[in-house]
Design a protein around this motif. Structure first.
Motif, PDB file in Angstrom:
ATOM      1  N   GLU A   1      -5.706  -0.977   3.261  1.00  0.00           N
ATOM      2  CA  GLU A   1      -4.803   0.112   3.632  1.00  0.00           C
ATOM      3  C   GLU A   1      -4.912   1.284   2.661  1.00  0.00           C
ATOM      4  O   GLU A   1      -4.813   2.446   3.060  1.00  0.00           O
ATOM      5  CB  GLU A   1      -3.358  -0.395   3.688  1.00  0.00           C
ATOM      6  CG  GLU A   1      -3.082  -1.383   4.804  1.00  0.00           C
ATOM      7  CD  GLU A   1      -3.327  -0.785   6.178  1.00  0.00           C
ATOM      8  OE1 GLU A   1      -2.996   0.399   6.393  1.00  0.00           O
ATOM      9  OE2 GLU A   1      -3.864  -1.503   7.044  1.00  0.00           O
TER      10      GLU A   1
ATOM     11  N   TRP B   1       0.781  -1.238   0.000  1.00  0.00           N
ATOM     12  CA  TRP B   1       0.000   0.000   0.000  1.00  0.00           C
ATOM     13  C   TRP B   1       0.810   1.283   0.000  1.00  0.00           C
ATOM     14  O   TRP B   1       0.241   2.360  -0.217  1.00  0.00           O
ATOM     15  CB  TRP B   1      -0.921   0.024   1.225  1.00  0.00           C
ATOM     16  CG  TRP B   1      -0.195   0.136   2.545  1.00  0.00           C
ATOM     17  CD1 TRP B   1       0.237  -0.901   3.329  1.00  0.00           C
ATOM     18  CD2 TRP B   1       0.164   1.334   3.242  1.00  0.00           C
ATOM     19  NE1 TRP B   1       0.854  -0.426   4.467  1.00  0.00           N
ATOM     20  CE2 TRP B   1       0.815   0.945   4.445  1.00  0.00           C
ATOM     21  CE3 TRP B   1       0.002   2.698   2.978  1.00  0.00           C
ATOM     22  CZ2 TRP B   1       1.313   1.870   5.372  1.00  0.00           C
ATOM     23  CZ3 TRP B   1       0.505   3.622   3.904  1.00  0.00           C
ATOM     24  CH2 TRP B   1       1.137   3.203   5.080  1.00  0.00           C
TER      25      TRP B   1
ATOM     26  N   LYS C   1      -7.598   3.814   3.403  1.00  0.00           N
ATOM     27  CA  LYS C   1      -7.244   4.822   4.398  1.00  0.00           C
ATOM     28  C   LYS C   1      -6.563   6.027   3.733  1.00  0.00           C
ATOM     29  O   LYS C   1      -6.782   7.175   4.128  1.00  0.00           O
ATOM     30  CB  LYS C   1      -6.327   4.219   5.453  1.00  0.00           C
ATOM     31  CG  LYS C   1      -6.944   3.072   6.247  1.00  0.00           C
ATOM     32  CD  LYS C   1      -5.937   2.454   7.200  1.00  0.00           C
ATOM     33  CE  LYS C   1      -6.509   1.239   7.912  1.00  0.00           C
ATOM     34  NZ  LYS C   1      -5.502   0.590   8.817  1.00  0.00           N
TER      35      LYS C   1
END
Length: 284
Positions: A94, A70, A97
């Protein structure tokens, strides 16, 4: 720094990395039906340069892309592509986010102060994006757990989640017929810890998973393609230090002395730094 397209074989080419802006290697693997691009680059400019270099060399354009983990430098360029993107389930989680963040200087500084971002990455982002930053985080279209095999047509790519300290979501890509293993950042320390670190448990687990592949060439994202002999040397250092840090309970002086005895010659700076990373992991 000029980036060059290197051909490992008729089917496999990669774009060399850049240090100051933290551009990793981008690689293409071409079969009879599909071409897989490995990693998306750290910016649209990075990804587009790779596509241009492929075109100039008469190489096929990607029809699929796979993301190894990520971190920003491997995913910010995906918005320049128009092909299906593949990742592990953990990588997509991830990346979700990242999608809510702002990337201006104030936002970067705030996340560094909160311990969410690290100065190393914030500084590289500023170098790669000196002006306005309006990154679009493109989430993967296809996700998998543990392992995925892709038949490109005459070439088989095995995507395997191996984890490790650097990124628990991290995958490697094994091109079976070519015996090439794209390691990405798998054998890099955890940069997001309070101090850069390796842990013995994660390192040994990672190395065992990597050794399951019968590779002759290993591609390391921020370095180059290395031979099996060169990889074995790196892996031996990591295995030895994973043992020594436990044996000597994180005592750096004793670890360095025994490592030097094991090697039979004075340590190089990189080897001493790696020992320090294991001590950090032991203490943390």
């Amino acid at each position: 720094m000029e980036q060059k397209l290197i051909s490992l074989s008729k089917a496999i080419s990669y774009l060399t990395p850049v240090g100051p802006t933290d551009r990793p290697i981008l690689m293409s693997v071409s079969g009879d039906r599909h071409t897989l691009m490995i990693d998306g680059g750290n910016s649209e400019a990075h990804a587009k340069l790779f596509l241009e270099k492929l075109h100039e060399a008469g190489k096929p354009q990607p029809t699929l892309a796979a993301v190894t983990h990520w971190h920003w430098d491997h995913v910010f360029g995906l918005s320049a592509l128009s092909v299906p993107v593949i990742s592990s389930v953990d990588t997509r989680r991830e990346m979700e986010k990242l999608a809510v963040y702002s990337w201006d200087d104030a936002a970067l500084d705030q996340r560094v102060n909160e311990g969410i971002e690290i100065p190393f990455c914030a500084n590289a982002i500023r170098e790669e994006f000196p002006g306005e930053r309006d990154m679009t985080i493109v989430l993967p279209d296809i996700t998998f757990e543990d392992e995925l095999t892709i038949d490109l047509g005459g070439l088989t790519c095995v995507l395997k989640q191996v984890g490790g300290d650097h990124a628990p979501d991290g995958i490697v890509v094994y091109i079976k017929e070519e015996r090439v293993l794209f390691l990405a950042d798998a054998i890099v320390p955890d940069l997001y810890a309070p101090s850069w670190r390796f842990t013995a448990r994660e390192t040994l687990s990672l190395l065992d998973k990597i050794e399951a592949f019968d590779a002759q060439t290993y591609v390391i994202s921020h370095w180059k393609a290395i031979t099996r002999q060169e990889y074995v040397k790196e892996a031996d250092l990591l295995r030895t230090l994973a043992f020594l840090v436990s044996e000597h309970e994180g005592d750096l002086d004793h670890i360095l002395k025994e490592l030097e005895a094991h090697k039979g010659e004075p340590l190089e700076m990189e080897e001493a730094e790696t020992a320090d990373y294991f001590v950090n992991g032991y203490r943390d």
